[in-house]
Design an enzyme around this catalytic site. Sequence first.
Site, mmCIF file in Angstrom:
data_model
loop_
_atom_site.group_PDB
_atom_site.id
_atom_site.type_symbol
_atom_site.label_atom_id
_atom_site.label_comp_id
_atom_site.label_asym_id
_atom_site.label_seq_id
_atom_site.Cartn_x
_atom_site.Cartn_y
_atom_site.Cartn_z
ATOM 1 N N GLY A 29 -26.400 -22.277 -24.788
ATOM 2 C CA GLY A 29 -27.128 -23.382 -25.381
ATOM 3 C C GLY A 29 -26.986 -23.334 -26.884
ATOM 4 N N TYR A 30 -27.355 -24.430 -27.512
ATOM 5 C CA TYR A 30 -27.223 -24.558 -28.960
ATOM 6 C C TYR A 30 -28.585 -24.736 -29.601
ATOM 7 C CZ TYR A 30 -22.280 -24.678 -28.297
ATOM 8 O OH TYR A 30 -20.996 -24.304 -27.965
ATOM 9 N N LEU A 31 -28.872 -23.862 -30.556
ATOM 10 C CA LEU A 31 -30.068 -23.999 -31.375
ATOM 11 C C LEU A 31 -29.809 -25.007 -32.489
ATOM 12 C CD1 LEU A 31 -30.892 -20.207 -31.536
ATOM 13 C CD2 LEU A 31 -32.228 -21.940 -30.326
ATOM 14 N N GLU A 81 -31.080 -26.935 -27.292
ATOM 15 C CA GLU A 81 -30.880 -28.342 -26.966
ATOM 16 C C GLU A 81 -30.419 -28.444 -25.514
ATOM 17 O OE1 GLU A 81 -28.356 -30.281 -29.961
ATOM 18 O OE2 GLU A 81 -28.798 -28.604 -31.291
ATOM 19 N N ASN A 143 -17.698 -27.536 -26.972
ATOM 20 C CA ASN A 143 -18.909 -27.278 -26.193
ATOM 21 C C ASN A 143 -20.140 -27.876 -26.867
ATOM 22 O OD1 ASN A 143 -18.199 -25.552 -23.803
ATOM 23 N ND2 ASN A 143 -17.258 -24.345 -25.407
#
Length: 154
Positions: A29-31, A81, A143
């Site tokens: 996941g992406y912060l 996110e 990604n």
Amino acid sequence: MPNEIERKFLLANDDWKSEVTRSVVLKQGYLNSTKERTVRVRISGEQAYLTIKGPVTGVTRAEYEYEIPVSDGLALIDLCEQPLIEKTRYFVPLGDHLWEIDVFTGANEGLTVAEIELTAEREAFIRPAWLGREVSDDVRYYNSSLIHRPFTSW
């Protein structure tokens, strides 16, 4: 500053499957997922990583990756996110390089991408017959872009 030099390709066929030496299930996941920087949390099997990447110039960008406790990784994934990136990564050694074939699931079901990391942008590498069109410069395949516009919505 450590750099990542990576090229990304679609696949022409499934012939790579007979060359796989190992695989691992990834959840990431992406912060933060802006084009100026990404901050990623990845659970890779029984390990977890925090990765910070800078903007892409050509096929090169700054990359800092740190192993973190899995419990921290799992807690950080909850802050990321949505949707998360879910995929199985297959490893295919060829010549002096290691191909990573990502078969996506979840919101990106149906997408399969081959990546190769190089030590120089113009470094020569063997192009296997199963390799398709290069998409290194197509941001849709990053990604960090797939969380905003998943492959299943294309």
